[in-house]
Design a protein around this motif. Structure first.
Motif, short mmCIF file in Angstrom:
data_model
loop_
_atom_site.label_atom_id
_atom_site.label_comp_id
_atom_site.label_asym_id
_atom_site.label_seq_id
_atom_site.Cartn_x
_atom_site.Cartn_y
_atom_site.Cartn_z
N ARG A 114 0.83 -1.21 0.00
CA ARG A 114 0.00 0.00 0.00
C ARG A 114 0.87 1.26 0.00
NH1 ARG A 114 -3.26 -0.29 5.03
NH2 ARG A 114 -4.11 1.71 4.42
N ALA A 115 1.93 1.21 0.80
CA ALA A 115 2.84 2.36 0.82
C ALA A 115 3.45 2.58 -0.56
CB ALA A 115 3.93 2.14 1.87
N LEU A 116 3.81 1.48 -1.18
CA LEU A 116 4.41 1.57 -2.51
C LEU A 116 3.43 2.17 -3.51
CD1 LEU A 116 7.06 0.83 -3.87
CD2 LEU A 116 6.04 -1.34 -4.55
N ASP A 117 2.18 1.77 -3.41
CA ASP A 117 1.14 2.33 -4.27
C ASP A 117 1.05 3.84 -4.10
OD1 ASP A 117 0.25 0.17 -5.59
OD2 ASP A 117 -1.59 -0.13 -4.43
N ALA A 118 1.06 4.26 -2.84
CA ALA A 118 0.95 5.69 -2.56
C ALA A 118 2.15 6.43 -3.12
CB ALA A 118 0.83 5.93 -1.06
N LEU A 119 3.33 5.83 -2.96
CA LEU A 119 4.53 6.49 -3.46
C LEU A 119 4.56 6.50 -4.98
CD1 LEU A 119 7.00 5.15 -0.81
CD2 LEU A 119 6.45 7.53 -1.25
N ALA A 120 4.02 5.46 -5.58
CA ALA A 120 3.93 5.44 -7.04
C ALA A 120 3.03 6.57 -7.51
CB ALA A 120 3.40 4.09 -7.52
N ALA A 121 1.93 6.76 -6.79
CA ALA A 121 1.02 7.84 -7.16
C ALA A 121 1.70 9.20 -7.00
CB ALA A 121 -0.24 7.77 -6.32
N ALA A 122 2.44 9.34 -5.89
CA ALA A 122 3.14 10.61 -5.65
C ALA A 122 4.19 10.83 -6.75
CB ALA A 122 3.79 10.60 -4.28
N ARG A 123 4.88 9.76 -7.10
CA ARG A 123 5.90 9.87 -8.16
C ARG A 123 5.24 10.28 -9.47
NH1 ARG A 123 7.49 4.42 -10.75
NH2 ARG A 123 5.29 4.75 -11.15
N ASP A 124 4.13 9.63 -9.82
CA ASP A 124 3.45 9.96 -11.08
C ASP A 124 2.96 11.41 -11.07
OD1 ASP A 124 3.97 7.42 -11.75
OD2 ASP A 124 1.90 6.68 -11.67
N THR A 125 2.43 11.82 -9.92
CA THR A 125 1.97 13.20 -9.82
C THR A 125 3.13 14.16 -10.03
OG1 THR A 125 0.31 12.47 -8.24
CG2 THR A 125 0.69 14.83 -8.38
#
Ligand SMILES: [Cu+2]
Lengths: 465, 446
Positions: A180-191
């Motif tokens: 889940r943390a990785l998902d959130a960080l992926a979203a932050a990275r994409d943003t």
């Protein structure tokens, strides 16, 4: 004379029958350990191929399943159970009577007229036979000691299965959190990437987010390995291999109970149930038996009775006799003294073990109390507090007071608290199992098996905002 | 993101199964807080019609109107106007949905407007119910030095719990102010200020029909906080006329052809405000220093009101309608805008929304087409906050807050509803261009 001789022989044979069956041993171990053993525990050749085991593995596992599988399959435990046969064999051997010695002499004289002379001679070591019950008694004590040792192994194996299972549960939950943390960080990275592409943020922001994501990926990979490792530890305890390793976990770790009871007379209970102490007591008794045997042997003259018969052609001539070795110079003093010293030494160790067990009881109790406190604090206070922080960050985000990166940072902090909560919960259940093993009669290390890896929530958020 | 896509996303998020226990915790938490947190549906207050102003000074000079505020009542004792100001903490509503603990006088911030006539003598009792000493400085008035209210320089400060008295003659007419002159940084920031109007004994300039008093102020109130931060030096996020942010500001209702005076005073901690009026031009007739001679008056549509100054403008509207009146600093017509977030203009965030909704089901990206429409979104926000909020207008959402109000110019102001909107003559509202008209006028959109 003949009748009384037969009576003595029968009595001695009766003493030699004091052996037990395997089932008797297993029953005794079940009673001591409080752990059921399958009736055919020692029959199966490869438990992995067993239909009942397959049945258990098909459904998602819980900790009790793991214990059942370990009791049936753990090879060290099975070896320990089989080793009971060694002591049982010694008991059997101790009960056997000495064999009589028979001598036949044939004599022919020079005079062919004279018939062939036949002389029969039988001898029996009476003293040795009379001491057989004492020998059986010593061997039985050793067997009893071995039963306590084996029962301890049963308790320990059950604990190991439980602890390894809790660890596997925790590892699975930790990995889910990390994902889940990785998902959130992926979203932050994409943003960040999109913001940079749109020209809205400097490269520093996108670089920061990418670095955080990639680090989290490495951490997640570590947690994947940790999960696999914890499953393998469990496989070794459960004796599973091949496609029997494709099982699933039924549920996450149970919540921590409101109260975690600790017995009043903890030290006394631990001492009373200790299989280690019981085993040592049996060994002490066995040594005491050896001391007695040695003293008796030293004091009792070696008596050998014999009968002989002689035929000088027509008539049989019968006779009997006894030989006695007088204990004048060697009364077994050395052997007796050696046994006595062995007894005294073991007695010292017995007391030391008792001290260690008392300490282990207090230690297990401290561990459990602390783990209970921490697990409750994480579950009941810290995780909700972090969830509240996240919730408020989301409200501030909705109110456009903070940006998406702060939102992700708050989420990571919450997930980090959840990771710690999982660790605390695992420590609690492991400590609980360790205390229960102790109260059932076996000291276990109680240390949590694997180590933790954080998800780096404390690392800085995106630069700039 | 527009509302349609937001609804689509929130639907998708609700459908996404998030099975971990922690997600349930936060979902429950969100549920528990849902009632406590505000959404955009902030109420728009309604206002009473004001009766025609009484005459307050010779020559038919009307009494001033303080929108959202009151005037201090006087009693006459031996020819002296006697009033009483009580300084204390109070619960103040900036606009529906946003309240805070502030400091003020007689239940108000700004305090009641003091209104008197040139040559009168006034005696003002000041009771200090604040937790710290205070004084009152009569800003712009020329009076005996010992009445000037500067703590330490002109008097000892008034201790908490005590009542002190100021008494002086009003030697000069004008638009003045009053405010604390003890720990001004804290006390002015928390609202210790008010307006002080002295009408001339003989009217100056053309006779006015309506005389408004508006005091500008700025505050820092963190979203979800309950007390303004008096230590703020930057990032003021609540901008007010007479203590109110739009849509809390009371409209100014005037008649076509009436001569209208607006007296603006500014005791913001840090910012001057360029106040701009639509639909008319005006002249500045006075400051707190005195009158501007007719020959020096020049037409304007925006007047800068510096910190610690008053500006008096007068105009005669000819065009009926609902005319905006606001500070022209764009950040001063927002309420509780945040400044620490990356701009999202020009970013296509639909993929980000999809990713984020897996971990934050309630998540949505904002501002990728700009900030317009933010106020309309139905989203959970911290309680007691009005971020980016405006109000529903006659045509659509008015996405302005803060230092914004409406000058309602009506043919029949005495019977007009101050809450109503202007009814436009047919064909006088901008609308979509039709294709035939475009073609006829040679506008090529290809
Ligand atoms: Cu402004």
């Amino acid at each position: 004379m003949r009748a009384s001789l037969i009576a003595i022989v029968l009595a001695l044979l009766g003493a030699g029958c004091a052996t037990t069956s395997i089932r008797g041993d297993l029953d005794r171990i079940e009673t001591i350990s409080g752990q059921a053993l399958p009736p055919d525990v020692l029959d199966q050749v490869d438990p992995v191929g067993d239909a009942r085991v397959r049945e258990i593995l098909r459904a998602p596992l819980d900790a009790d399943d793991a214990v059942r599988l370990a009791i049936a399959n753990h090879r060290e435990l099975r070896a320990a159970l089989r080793e009971l046969g060694i002591e049982r064999g010694r008991v059997l051997q101790a009960g056997l009577l000495p064999n009589p010695e028979i001598e036949i002499d044939l004599r022919s004289q020079d005079d062919p007229e004279q018939p062939l002379q036949v002389e029969l001679y039988a001898e029996f070591e009476l003293t040795h036979a009379l001491l057989t019950p004492m020998r059986v008694d010593v061997a039985s004590r050793e067997l009893d000691a071995a039963r306590f040792r084996a029962a301890g192994r049963v308790i320990e194996t059950a604990y190991l299965a439980r602890a390894a299972f809790y660890d596997a549960q925790a590892a699975e939950q930790r990995l889910a959190v990390a994902v889940r943390a990785l998902d959130a960080l992926a979203a932050a990275r994409d943003t960040a990437t999109m913001l940079f592409d749109a020209g809205n943020v400097p490269e520093l922001d996108v670089a920061t987010q990418i670095a955080a994501y990639e680090e989290a990926r490495a951490v997640t990979a570590e947690l994947e390995l940790a999960r696999a490792g914890s499953r393998e530890r469990l496989h070794r305890v459960l004796g599973l291999h091949g496609d029997a390793t494709e099982w699933s976990i039924a549920a996450p770790l149970d919540d921590v109970p409101e109260e975690s009871a600790i017995p009043e007379a903890l030290e006394r209970d631990a001492i009373e149930s200790s299989t280690e102490l019981a085993e040592t007591r049996m060994r002490l008794e066995a040594i005491a038996g050896r001391v007695g045997l040695s003293r008796t042997e030293g004091w009792l003259p070696d008596v050998t009775v014999d009968v002989h018969a002689e035929q000088d052609g027509q008539t049989w001539e019968m006779g009997g006799g006894a030989s006695i070795e007088l204990p004048i110079f060697d009364r077994n003093e050395g052997t007796t003294a050696a046994y006595e010293a062995e007894f005294d030494a073991l007695m010292e160790r017995y007391e030391g073990t008792a001290i260690d067990i008392r300490s282990a009881a207090r230690d297990a109790c401290n561990r459990l109390a602390s783990a209970h406190l921490r697990a409750k604090q994480y579950e009941g206070v810290i995780v909700p507090a972090r969830a509240r922080v996240f919730r408020q960050t989301l409200l501030q985000y909705n109110a456009m007071q903070v940006g998406v990166f702060e939102l992700v940072t708050a989420l990571r902090a919450q997930l980090s608290a959840e990771l710690s909560a999982i660790d605390a919960l695992r420590e609690y259940w492991t400590a609980r199992a360790a205390l229960e093993a102790l109260l059932r009669g076996r000291r276990v290390s109680g240390a949590v098996v694997s180590s933790s890896t954080g998800i780096g929530a404390d690392q800085g958020s995106a630069g700039g905002h | 993101m527009d509302r349609r896509s937001f609804l689509r996303w929130s639907g998708a998020a609700a459908g996404a199964a998030v099975l971990t226990r922690a997600a349930q915790v936060s979902a429950q938490d969100a549920h528990a807080h849902a009632e406590a947190s505000a959404t955009a549906a902030a109420a728009v207050p309604t206002f009473e019609r004001r009766p025609a102003s009484r005459v307050a000074a010779p020559g038919g000079q009307p009494a001033v109107i303080t929108p959202n505020g009151v005037s201090l009542p006087w009693t006459i004792r031996d020819g002296v106007k006697v009033g009483h100001l009580v300084a204390h903490e109070l619960d103040h509503e900036f606009a529906p949905g946003m309240r805070a603990r502030v400091w003020g006088y007689n239940g108000h911030t700004p305090g009641p407007t003091l209104e008197a006539v040139e040559g009168e003598r006034i005696r003002v009792y000041v009771t200090n119910r604040l937790p710290e000493p205070t004084t009152v400085h009569w800003h712009g008035l020329i009076l005996p030095n010992g009445m000037d209210g500067v703590s330490g320089l002109n008097q000892r400060p008034i201790p908490p719990g005590e009542t002190w008295v100021y008494e002086f003659d009003l030697r000069h007419p004008g638009t003045f102010m009053y405010h604390s002159h003890y720990d001004e940084m804290t006390q002015i920031a928390l609202g210790m200020a008010g307006m002080f109007i002295v009408h001339p004994r003989r009217p100056v300039g053309p006779r006015v029909d309506r005389d408004f008093v508006l005091m500008t102020h700025e505050w820092k109130l963190e979203v979800g906080a309950r007390r303004p931060d008096p230590n703020a030096m930057n990032d003021f996020n609540v901008l007010t006329f007479n203590g109110k942010s739009y849509p809390g500001t009371e409209p100014l209702l005037v008649g076509v052809g009436e001569r209208v005076r607006i007296r603006l005073g500014n005791l913001s901690p840090m910012d001057h405000h360029p106040i701009h009026l639509h639909g008319l031009n005006f002249v500045m007739t006075a400051t707190d220093g005195g009158y501007v001679s007719q020959s020096a008056q020049y037409p304007e549509t925006t007047v800068i009101v510096p910190v610690g100054s008053t500006r008096v403008i007068e105009f005669t509207p000819t065009e009926p309608g609902d005319w905006a009146m606001h500070c022209h600093m764009t950040h001063h017509v927002m309420t509780q805008m945040g400044h620490g977030l990356p701009p999202m203009v020009g970013v296509d965030t639909s993929t980000v929304d999809r990713r984020m909704s897996r971990v934050v089901p309630e998540y949505m990206s904002m501002g990728q087409t700009g900030m317009g429409g933010m106020g309309e979104m139905e989203m959970d926000i911290p309680p007691n906050s009005l971020p980016m909020r405006g109000a529903r207008g006659p045509f659509s959402y008015i996405d302005m807050g803060g230092m914004f109000t409406v000058l309602k110019v009506r043919e029949r102001p005495e019977s007009a509803d101050p809450n109503g909107w202007f009814e436009h003559p047919a064909g006088s509202v901008a609308g979509p261009a039709d294709a035939a008209r475009l073609r006829a006028d040679g506008i090529d959109l290809e």
